[in-house]
Design a protein around this motif. Structure first.
Motif, PDB file in Angstrom:
ATOM      1  N   LYS A   1       0.842  -1.192   0.000  1.00 42.98           N
ATOM      2  CA  LYS A   1       0.000   0.000   0.000  1.00 42.98           C
ATOM      3  C   LYS A   1       0.877   1.242   0.000  1.00 42.98           C
ATOM      4  O   LYS A   1       2.071   1.193   0.301  1.00 42.98           O
ATOM      5  CB  LYS A   1      -0.920  -0.014   1.218  1.00 42.98           C
ATOM      6  CG  LYS A   1      -1.926  -1.159   1.203  1.00 42.98           C
ATOM      7  CD  LYS A   1      -2.800  -1.141   2.443  1.00 42.98           C
ATOM      8  CE  LYS A   1      -3.796  -2.301   2.430  1.00 42.98           C
ATOM      9  NZ  LYS A   1      -4.637  -2.326   3.654  1.00 42.98           N
ATOM     10  N   ARG A   2       0.260   2.383  -0.292  1.00 42.79           N
ATOM     11  CA  ARG A   2       1.020   3.603  -0.512  1.00 42.79           C
ATOM     12  C   ARG A   2       1.945   3.944   0.660  1.00 42.79           C
ATOM     13  O   ARG A   2       3.126   4.255   0.466  1.00 42.79           O
ATOM     14  CB  ARG A   2       0.082   4.783  -0.784  1.00 42.79           C
ATOM     15  CG  ARG A   2       0.804   6.011  -1.318  1.00 42.79           C
ATOM     16  CD  ARG A   2      -0.132   7.191  -1.506  1.00 42.79           C
ATOM     17  NE  ARG A   2       0.502   8.237  -2.291  1.00 42.79           N
ATOM     18  CZ  ARG A   2       1.413   9.077  -1.824  1.00 42.79           C
ATOM     19  NH1 ARG A   2       1.808   8.994  -0.551  1.00 42.79           N
ATOM     20  NH2 ARG A   2       1.941  10.005  -2.594  1.00 42.79           N
TER      21      ARG A   2
ATOM     22  N   MET B   1      -6.810  -9.210  -9.739  1.00 39.80           N
ATOM     23  CA  MET B   1      -5.583  -8.451  -9.495  1.00 39.80           C
ATOM     24  C   MET B   1      -5.893  -7.001  -9.158  1.00 39.80           C
ATOM     25  O   MET B   1      -5.314  -6.422  -8.235  1.00 39.80           O
ATOM     26  CB  MET B   1      -4.667  -8.519 -10.718  1.00 39.80           C
ATOM     27  CG  MET B   1      -3.957  -9.837 -10.907  1.00 39.80           C
ATOM     28  SD  MET B   1      -2.906  -9.843 -12.402  1.00 39.80           S
ATOM     29  CE  MET B   1      -1.648  -8.644 -11.931  1.00 39.80           C
ATOM     30  N   ALA B   2      -6.799  -6.396  -9.904  1.00 40.66           N
ATOM     31  CA  ALA B   2      -7.139  -4.995  -9.679  1.00 40.66           C
ATOM     32  C   ALA B   2      -7.729  -4.776  -8.295  1.00 40.66           C
ATOM     33  O   ALA B   2      -7.566  -3.710  -7.690  1.00 40.66           O
ATOM     34  CB  ALA B   2      -8.113  -4.515 -10.755  1.00 40.66           C
ATOM     35  N   THR B   3      -8.413  -5.808  -7.776  1.00 38.66           N
ATOM     36  CA  THR B   3      -9.019  -5.713  -6.451  1.00 38.66           C
ATOM     37  C   THR B   3      -7.981  -5.881  -5.343  1.00 38.66           C
ATOM     38  O   THR B   3      -8.041  -5.190  -4.319  1.00 38.66           O
ATOM     39  CB  THR B   3     -10.115  -6.786  -6.282  1.00 38.66           C
ATOM     40  OG1 THR B   3     -11.122  -6.566  -7.271  1.00 38.66           O
ATOM     41  CG2 THR B   3     -10.731  -6.725  -4.900  1.00 38.66           C
ATOM     42  N   HIS B   4      -7.025  -6.788  -5.556  1.00 38.35           N
ATOM     43  CA  HIS B   4      -6.115  -7.156  -4.476  1.00 38.35           C
ATOM     44  C   HIS B   4      -4.759  -6.449  -4.520  1.00 38.35           C
ATOM     45  O   HIS B   4      -4.085  -6.362  -3.488  1.00 38.35           O
ATOM     46  CB  HIS B   4      -5.893  -8.668  -4.477  1.00 38.35           C
ATOM     47  CG  HIS B   4      -7.095  -9.446  -4.048  1.00 38.35           C
ATOM     48  ND1 HIS B   4      -8.033  -9.919  -4.942  1.00 38.35           N
ATOM     49  CD2 HIS B   4      -7.529  -9.815  -2.822  1.00 38.35           C
ATOM     50  CE1 HIS B   4      -8.986 -10.551  -4.284  1.00 38.35           C
ATOM     51  NE2 HIS B   4      -8.705 -10.506  -3.004  1.00 38.35           N
ATOM     52  N   LEU B   5      -4.343  -5.959  -5.684  1.00 38.42           N
ATOM     53  CA  LEU B   5      -3.064  -5.252  -5.761  1.00 38.42           C
ATOM     54  C   LEU B   5      -3.299  -3.749  -5.638  1.00 38.42           C
ATOM     55  O   LEU B   5      -4.093  -3.185  -6.400  1.00 38.42           O
ATOM     56  CB  LEU B   5      -2.353  -5.542  -7.088  1.00 38.42           C
ATOM     57  CG  LEU B   5      -1.734  -6.919  -7.298  1.00 38.42           C
ATOM     58  CD1 LEU B   5      -0.983  -6.942  -8.623  1.00 38.42           C
ATOM     59  CD2 LEU B   5      -0.808  -7.295  -6.157  1.00 38.42           C
ATOM     60  N   PRO B   6      -2.611  -3.077  -4.731  1.00 35.88           N
ATOM     61  CA  PRO B   6      -2.766  -1.624  -4.600  1.00 35.88           C
ATOM     62  C   PRO B   6      -1.940  -0.880  -5.658  1.00 35.88           C
ATOM     63  O   PRO B   6      -0.957  -0.201  -5.347  1.00 35.88           O
ATOM     64  CB  PRO B   6      -2.267  -1.349  -3.179  1.00 35.88           C
ATOM     65  CG  PRO B   6      -1.275  -2.432  -2.913  1.00 35.88           C
ATOM     66  CD  PRO B   6      -1.764  -3.649  -3.661  1.00 35.88           C
ATOM     67  N   VAL B   7      -2.330  -1.044  -6.914  1.00 36.41           N
ATOM     68  CA  VAL B   7      -1.591  -0.437  -8.021  1.00 36.41           C
ATOM     69  C   VAL B   7      -1.822   1.069  -8.037  1.00 36.41           C
ATOM     70  O   VAL B   7      -2.961   1.540  -7.960  1.00 36.41           O
ATOM     71  CB  VAL B   7      -2.016  -1.064  -9.365  1.00 36.41           C
ATOM     72  CG1 VAL B   7      -1.306  -0.376 -10.536  1.00 36.41           C
ATOM     73  CG2 VAL B   7      -1.715  -2.559  -9.368  1.00 36.41           C
ATOM     74  N   LEU B   8      -0.745   1.833  -8.155  1.00 31.78           N
ATOM     75  CA  LEU B   8      -0.821   3.287  -8.224  1.00 31.78           C
ATOM     76  C   LEU B   8      -0.689   3.754  -9.670  1.00 31.78           C
ATOM     77  O   LEU B   8      -0.321   2.986 -10.557  1.00 31.78           O
ATOM     78  CB  LEU B   8       0.297   3.913  -7.387  1.00 31.78           C
ATOM     79  CG  LEU B   8       0.348   3.536  -5.907  1.00 31.78           C
ATOM     80  CD1 LEU B   8       1.502   4.264  -5.228  1.00 31.78           C
ATOM     81  CD2 LEU B   8      -0.963   3.848  -5.211  1.00 31.78           C
ATOM     82  N   THR B   9      -0.974   5.025  -9.901  1.00 34.99           N
ATOM     83  CA  THR B   9      -0.738   5.595 -11.221  1.00 34.99           C
ATOM     84  C   THR B   9       0.747   5.908 -11.375  1.00 34.99           C
ATOM     85  O   THR B   9       1.483   6.015 -10.388  1.00 34.99           O
ATOM     86  CB  THR B   9      -1.538   6.887 -11.425  1.00 34.99           C
ATOM     87  OG1 THR B   9      -1.017   7.906 -10.547  1.00 34.99           O
ATOM     88  CG2 THR B   9      -3.017   6.673 -11.156  1.00 34.99           C
TER      89      THR B   9
END
Length: 217
Positions: A120-121, A177-185
């Motif tokens: 997470k961030r 993946m989109a739900t579980h990975l905290p992907v940032l811009t």
């Protein structure tokens, strides 16, 4: 962390990574070149997320004078790294844990490949700050991970990455993946590097949903 502690997953990790990451071996080669621009011939390199050992092996073969400190939370993945490295293990000190488990250095360069997208961030920022704290001034950090292009549809980009890997259920897996990975811009990723104290941030790699940057301490 559950998959990285699963012996079946770990056993297939090398093949999975090569299929999932466009230009996987070339990413390692590019990373070594970027590190070498700012590191001496007898460099000490910190590798965060060192489990698996494939990047360690690539770096060790590219630069015979380098030594490595690797950290990874998974004991199973570190065991795999030792098997992959073989006799090159003598040049690598491997520690189980997150970046806090790494000695204080200072190091001549660092990498964090295919790892930050699990954090997470606030955890990413803490990790990047701890890496920065361990680097010599002017040393390079190379990172690569899933990152959503600014204003883009993350699900679509993840679907493309999974399709590249030959996944027949790419759409469904991308949603997970989109739900579980905290992907940032990409903008957020670069902002975090600056906030952690890095400068001269430059994008050097892009493969569907994966992005890679080099930055200087």
């Amino acid at each position: 962390m559950q998959p990285f502690n699963d012996p079946t997953f770990v056993a297939s990790y090398a093949d999975t990574a090569r299929k999932m990451v466009p230009g996987y071996a070339d990413l390692h080669r590019m990373t070594a070149i970027l590190l070498a621009e700012h590191a001496p011939a007898a460099a000490e390199i910190l590798v965060v997320g060192a489990g698996g050992g494939l990047e360690l092996k690539a770096f060790a073969e590219a630069e015979p004078g380098w030594r490595f400190t690797g950290v990874d939370p998974s004991a199973e993945m570190l065991d795999l790294a030792r098997r992959i490295l073989g006799p090159l293990t003598a040049r690598a000190d491997l520690h189980q844990g997150i970046v806090d488990a790494a000695p204080s250095g200072p190091y001549d360069g660092a990498t964090c490949l295919l790892t930050l997208h699990f954090l997470k961030r606030d955890e990413r920022l803490s990790t990047l700050r701890e890496i920065h704290r361990r680097l010599k001034p002017g040393a390079a950090l190379v990172v690569a991970h899933h990152s959503a292009p600014d204003g883009a549809d993350l699900h679509r980009w993840l679907t493309r990455s999974l399709a590249f890997a030959g996944k027949s259920t790419a759409e469904t897996e991308a949603a997970t993946m989109a739900t579980h990975l905290p992907v940032l811009t990409t903008a957020d990723d670069e902002a975090l590097l600056r906030e952690a104290g890095f400068s001269s941030i430059a994008l050097f790699y892009a493969g569907f949903s994966l992005r890679g940057w080099v930055a200087l301490a």
